[in-house]
Scaffold this motif. Structure first.
Motif, PDB file in Angstrom:
ATOM      1  N   THR A 819       0.832  -1.218   0.000  1.00  0.00           N
ATOM      2  CA  THR A 819       0.000   0.000   0.000  1.00  0.00           C
ATOM      3  C   THR A 819       0.857   1.255   0.000  1.00  0.00           C
ATOM      4  OG1 THR A 819      -1.751  -1.152   1.205  1.00  0.00           O
ATOM      5  CG2 THR A 819      -1.775   1.253   1.276  1.00  0.00           C
ATOM      6  N   ASN A 823       1.127   4.152  -2.820  1.00  0.00           N
ATOM      7  CA  ASN A 823       0.962   5.568  -2.486  1.00  0.00           C
ATOM      8  C   ASN A 823       2.065   6.410  -3.120  1.00  0.00           C
ATOM      9  OD1 ASN A 823       0.499   8.062  -0.708  1.00  0.00           O
ATOM     10  ND2 ASN A 823       2.483   7.361   0.017  1.00  0.00           N
ATOM     11  N   GLY A 849      -3.585   1.395   8.070  1.00  0.00           N
ATOM     12  CA  GLY A 849      -3.801   0.289   7.141  1.00  0.00           C
ATOM     13  C   GLY A 849      -3.449  -1.060   7.703  1.00  0.00           C
ATOM     14  N   THR A 917      -5.583   5.700  -0.188  1.00  0.00           N
ATOM     15  CA  THR A 917      -4.702   4.762   0.521  1.00  0.00           C
ATOM     16  C   THR A 917      -5.496   3.836   1.422  1.00  0.00           C
ATOM     17  OG1 THR A 917      -2.921   6.397   0.477  1.00  0.00           O
ATOM     18  CG2 THR A 917      -2.696   4.609   2.047  1.00  0.00           C
ATOM     19  N   VAL A 920      -7.074   1.225  -0.795  1.00  0.00           N
ATOM     20  CA  VAL A 920      -6.037   0.292  -1.266  1.00  0.00           C
ATOM     21  C   VAL A 920      -5.611  -0.658  -0.146  1.00  0.00           C
ATOM     22  CG1 VAL A 920      -3.648   0.115  -2.080  1.00  0.00           C
ATOM     23  CG2 VAL A 920      -5.181   1.816  -3.075  1.00  0.00           C
ATOM     24  N   SER A 921      -5.416  -0.115   1.063  1.00  0.00           N
ATOM     25  CA  SER A 921      -4.985  -0.971   2.171  1.00  0.00           C
ATOM     26  C   SER A 921      -6.065  -1.974   2.547  1.00  0.00           C
ATOM     27  CB  SER A 921      -4.599  -0.123   3.390  1.00  0.00           C
ATOM     28  OG  SER A 921      -5.702   0.640   3.839  1.00  0.00           O
ATOM     29  N   ALA A 924      -6.015  -4.612  -0.132  1.00  0.00           N
ATOM     30  CA  ALA A 924      -4.826  -5.448   0.062  1.00  0.00           C
ATOM     31  C   ALA A 924      -5.056  -6.453   1.187  1.00  0.00           C
ATOM     32  CB  ALA A 924      -3.620  -4.573   0.374  1.00  0.00           C
TER      33      ALA A 924
END
Length: 951
Positions: A819, A823, A849, A917, A920-921, A924
């Motif tokens: 992540t 970024n 995250g 972010t 995305v985290s 993930a």
């Protein structure tokens, strides 16, 4: 965590009362809050560059400047000049203002009836009013480099009032009062405000305005997300109360400890509101999963099962923020510390206050949960199936993203300029654009010069540095006491140079002694002074290149000079001096040309050869020069000569002196012979001392005339080397002649490296002002690397301990590594600069995250214990914890997206990047992490949970 759950439930009334009482106490700290948006004050005060910058402010009437620009069709009108005068006097009366400079009180250096006069440009109480007077004033001001481009724009439509603010005062408050006075007095004209104190004042207003506007929006967003997630009052109110209480604790504590809100920490309230909901969401999600027992029992089981992951998530989030401790920029360090405190408060309140409050309520289920739950369950089943079947492909895609992200790292720019924080259409940016266009900018660069400032050779080195500064792109308006000396010499002798001798400098210094402007340029004992210039760009890369260029140039300058007399040198020594001299002159000419045309390039060795050729060529005075010298010599013998020359001897003496000029002889013996040949013996014998003095003066005048012819001829030959843009500048010829005049001087300060004997002259130059931006830039990179290393290391250690496996610690922490790199990739490829705010994204992303990975891996291990099948465990975890992760990520992302409505540009960038972010985290954690867990090996290699860590 069961013991902790029992403890909370046993003392639940006191937990609630204590939480409310602490919130009230910390809330009182809001009364002590203040805002500081001065970037310079964020730097560590013990840094040598900061100490020097502050000392300059203390000793030279302040280094923080407020510039008030007044725009009109013509500033040389009675109304505008009267307004400038009134504002100048009003600003001077303000406490905290060290000095004020404007057209109505600046000094002027001019010739009056053949003598030098240093006085006010416009005498007090004598503002011109007639059209003829105003026209003369306009033409005079715009013809002088002292004023044009410094106090008045070249088109005569904007004039500046420059206010220096003293060190140790509230600069923002002084700036506010200056602005208030100007606004009230300047109705009907366009007024601009520029300078760091103005930027600080405006950014402070924006910080306060953003907090007042963004916090309610963030609360509304969280309320909506919580409502649609749980559809119950308790599902909304309790998590919201938790984050609001934690924000009050953190911000109130800042007030109690007298830590100001800053450009960085103004995002802390929204950060805590966005982040703090996670812990309550996870607890309530587990609470709603419980089907049996009363409210108290359900709370006990929920807290016992998810309490450890919540605590660990809180710890890792705190680590993310605490990694900023020790950052060079104190505002970043403060923001990290108090956000970590807020996270700790949110964690504690979620683990104590929320369970205590829930235990008093009747058991409840999530409203509408069955329909939504079935839809979500089917979606997660499909996702689980995709992950199970495509685990290797997902790993390959992840590694491809990782490679692309790493490749983009060198593309990331850094930005430390405060001007970039303001919107393009803001008054601050408009003022800065005007300053760059009309006056070359407002960002200061300063060079501290240590040495005897009455020594001509130290002053000449100051002029050399000024020429270098002006030759740099985006740098202009260099000024020092050497300029005043040169201007006086120009008025007296017709050339913009420092006099050759200390006596010549002292004679000119006398005229400016006691003038207010000296306090801004030199210290009291004249052993230190500053060179000031302005930088007309906010581009950090360009600013850093300027700083590095100045540092290299200072390093190349000799620190020790030897004063040599040309007539006393032996032939070998003279050749060495000439070799140095022609190179020195060529460098100064090249710098002057670059000041007019930054794109001009010429090989220095070629220019040196051309200079040598021009200066060594035979010279012959023109008829015009002969006529001018004839009149000058006649006036000398008639009115100024130390010897009383008879009328009949004047013409022969004048013509004889002109013959010496044509022969190139300017020595004293030839002049003595001329006097003895044309003046009666009785006159000569009457005053022998006067004869000697007259011969010396005559030799000096002939030498001066020869020197003028020599440099005029050389300048004419050299002009063809330069482009039209350079040749057309009216002051370039003046500077070229001044540079060439060095070849006429009998005393030179040469570098000690030439190995010649002579009086030693030492000096030192130190850069200040703009170099602070280099410190800021370097600190951004250092702080970013430091915070990432600390955060990753501590998170990895915690996860390894939790999983009782280094390998599992690596696997669990790998989603956040991916992540963070994504970024940075977005920053690199989208052109988002690393600045005081965006540098926090990676550390915050690690801290927040990693929570998703912790919650997923913790639930996965619990399900694996029950089901003994990794694939079923992944599916079950996605259906349960996966929902909480997505709800939380959506909540946090929406909370961060509120910052996109802020006024400061980095805050807006921080908002959308943090929102991205978080998504995305979360992805993930629910896609990449299960794929890696399934690929990690046999189930027996995954440690089982024991005791309080889960069950």
């Amino acid at each position: 965590m069961r013991r902790f759950a029992d403890l909370v439930l046993k003392h639940r009334p006191w937990v609630i009362i204590g939480s409310v009482a602490l919130t009230a106490f910390f809330g009182l700290g809001f009364l002590r809050l203040w805002v500081n948006s001065d970037i310079i004050s964020y730097l560590k005060p013990d840094d040598p560059a900061v100490k020097l910058f502050n000392r300059i402010g203390e000793e030279y009437e302040g280094n923080q400047i407020v510039m008030v620009g007044i725009e009109a069709d013509d500033v040389f009108s009675p109304r505008v000049l009267r307004l400038v005068g009134d504002m100048t006097e009003a600003f001077k009366r303000l406490d905290g203002v060290g000095s004020v400079t404007s057209l109505t009180n600046t000094i002027d250096i001019r010739e009056v009836d053949g003598t030098l006069e240093v006085g006010d440009l416009i005498p007090k109480g004598e503002l011109p009013s007639s059209p003829e007077e105003l026209k003369r004033l306009r033409e005079y001001v715009l013809s002088k480099r002292m004023f044009r481009g410094r106090l008045v724009s070249e088109d005569g439509k904007v004039t500046l009032i420059v206010c220096r603010i003293r060190q140790g005062v509230d600069k923002t408050e002084v700036a506010r009062r200056i602005k208030e006075i100007a606004d009230s007095m300047g109705k009907g004209v366009k007024i601009y405000y520029s300078g760091i104190p103005i930027s600080v004042l405006e950014s402070r207003k924006m910080i306060v305005g953003d907090i007042k506007r963004l916090v309610p929006i963030a609360v509304a967003v969280v309320v909506l997300v919580l409502f649609f997630s749980f559809r119950t009052a308790r599902g909304v109110v309790l998590p919201l109360l938790a984050v609001l209480m934690s924000a009050v604790w953190a911000i109130g504590l800042m007030g109690w400890f007298n830590v100001p809100l800053s450009i960085v920490s103004n995002v802390v309230p929204v950060l805590l509101i966005a982040i703090g909901t996670a812990y309550g969401i996870h607890l309530l999600s587990k609470y709603y999963e419980e089907e049996e027992g009363d409210g108290k029992e359900r709370v006990r089981r929920a807290l016992g099962e998810v309490g450890a992951p919540i605590l660990l998530a809180g710890l890792t989030t705190m680590i993310g923020f605490l990694s900023f401790i020790g950052a060079y920029i104190t505002a970043i360090s403060d923001a990290g510390i108090f956000t970590a405190i807020g996270v700790a408060a949110a964690t504690l309140i979620s683990l104590s206050f929320i369970p205590a409050a829930l235990s008093f309520l009747k058991p409840a289920h999530r409203v509408g949960g069955r329909v939504n739950g079935r839809l979500f369950s089917r979606a997660m089943s499909r996702l689980a199936d995709f992950i199970i079947r495509r685990r290797k492909m997902l790993a390959a895609v992840s590694f491809a993203l990782l490679a692309a992200a790493i490749a983009g790292l060198p593309r990331i720019d850094r930005q430390v300029d405060l001007m970039e924080y303001f919107p393009e259409d803001s008054p601050v940016r408009a003022s800065e654009r005007m300053m760059r266009e009309k006056f070359g900018g407002s960002v200061p660069i300063q060079i501290v010069v240590k040495g005897d400032l009455k020594n001509p050779f130290v002053l000449k080195q100051m002029r050399r540095m000024e020429k270098f500064l002006d030759s740099l792109p985006y740098v202009s308006r260099s000024q020092s006491v050497a300029d005043l000396i040169c201007e006086m010499n120009r008025v007296m002798n017709g050339r913009y140079t420092v006099p050759e001798t200390a006596e010549g400098v002292a004679n000119l210094w006398f005229f400016i002694e006691g003038k207010d402007i000296l306090r801004q340029l030199v210290n009291d004992d004249r052993t230190e002074g500053i060179i000031q210039a302005q930088v007309g760009t906010s581009d950090t890369g360009i600013s850093l290149r300027i700083v590095e260029a100045v540092e290299r140039y200072i390093s190349s300058m000799p620190s020790q000079l030897r004063v040599v007399r040309i007539p006393e040198l032996e032939s070998g020594e003279l050749e060495r001096v000439k070799e140095w001299l022609y190179g020195e002159i060529a460098e100064r000419i090249l710098l002057d040309a670059k000041a007019r045309d930054p794109g001009f390039e010429m090989d220095l060795s070629r220019l040196k050869a051309e200079v040598e050729k021009a200066l060594e060529s035979e010279v012959k005075p023109s008829e015009e020069e002969i006529a001018g010298l004839r009149g000058e010599l006649r006036e000398y013998f008639e009115l100024e000569s130390e010897l009383m020359v008879p009328e009949e001897a004047i013409d022969p003496l004048v013509e004889g002196a002109l013959r010496l000029v044509s022969l190139g002889r300017a020595d004293k013996p030839s002049c003595l012979a001329l006097l003895k040949e044309n003046v009666p013996p009785e006159v000569l014998n009457e005053d022998p001392e006067a004869v000697e003095l007259t011969a010396e003066t005559l030799a000096s005048k002939i030498g001066e005339a020869l020197g003028r012819v020599k440099v005029r001829t050389a300048a004419s030959e050299l002009m063809s080397l330069f482009p039209e843009r350079v040749r057309s500048d009216p002051h370039f010829v003046e500077d070229l002649i001044s540079d060439l005049w060095l070849a006429n001087e009998k005393e030179l300060g040469v570098p000690a490296e030439l190995g010649l004997k002579g009086e030693e002259v030492g000096f030192e130059m130190i850069q200040s002002g703009l170099i602070i931006y280099k410190r800021l830039d370097a600190s951004l990179l250092k702080s970013q690397i430091q915070s990432l290393l600390i955060a990753f290391l501590l998170v990895f250690i915690l996860l390894s301990i939790q999983n009782r496996s280094v390998r599992m610690g690596l696997i669990t922490s790998s989603p956040i590594a991916l992540t963070v790199l994504i970024n940075f990739a977005v920053m690199a490829y989208a052109g988002v600069a690393l600045d005081l705010v965006t540098m926090m994204i990676a550390g915050v992303a690690i801290g927040i995250g990693i929570d998703y990975a912790i919650h997923f891996s913790s639930r996965y291990k619990l399900e694996l214990e029950k089901l003994s099948d990794p694939e079923l465990a992944v599916e079950r975890t996605l259906k349960t914890t996966g929902r909480a992760i997505l709800v939380n990520a959506l909540t946090v992302a929406l909370g961060f997206s509120v910052l996109m409505f802020g006024q400061l540009s980095p805050v807006r960038r921080f908002g959308w990047m943090m929102a991205m972010t978080m998504i995305v985290s979360a992805l993930a954690a629910i896609i990449y992490l299960p794929a890696m867990l399934l690929l990690s090996g046999k189930t027996g290699q995954i440690p089982k949970m024991k005791g309080g860590m889960g069950r």
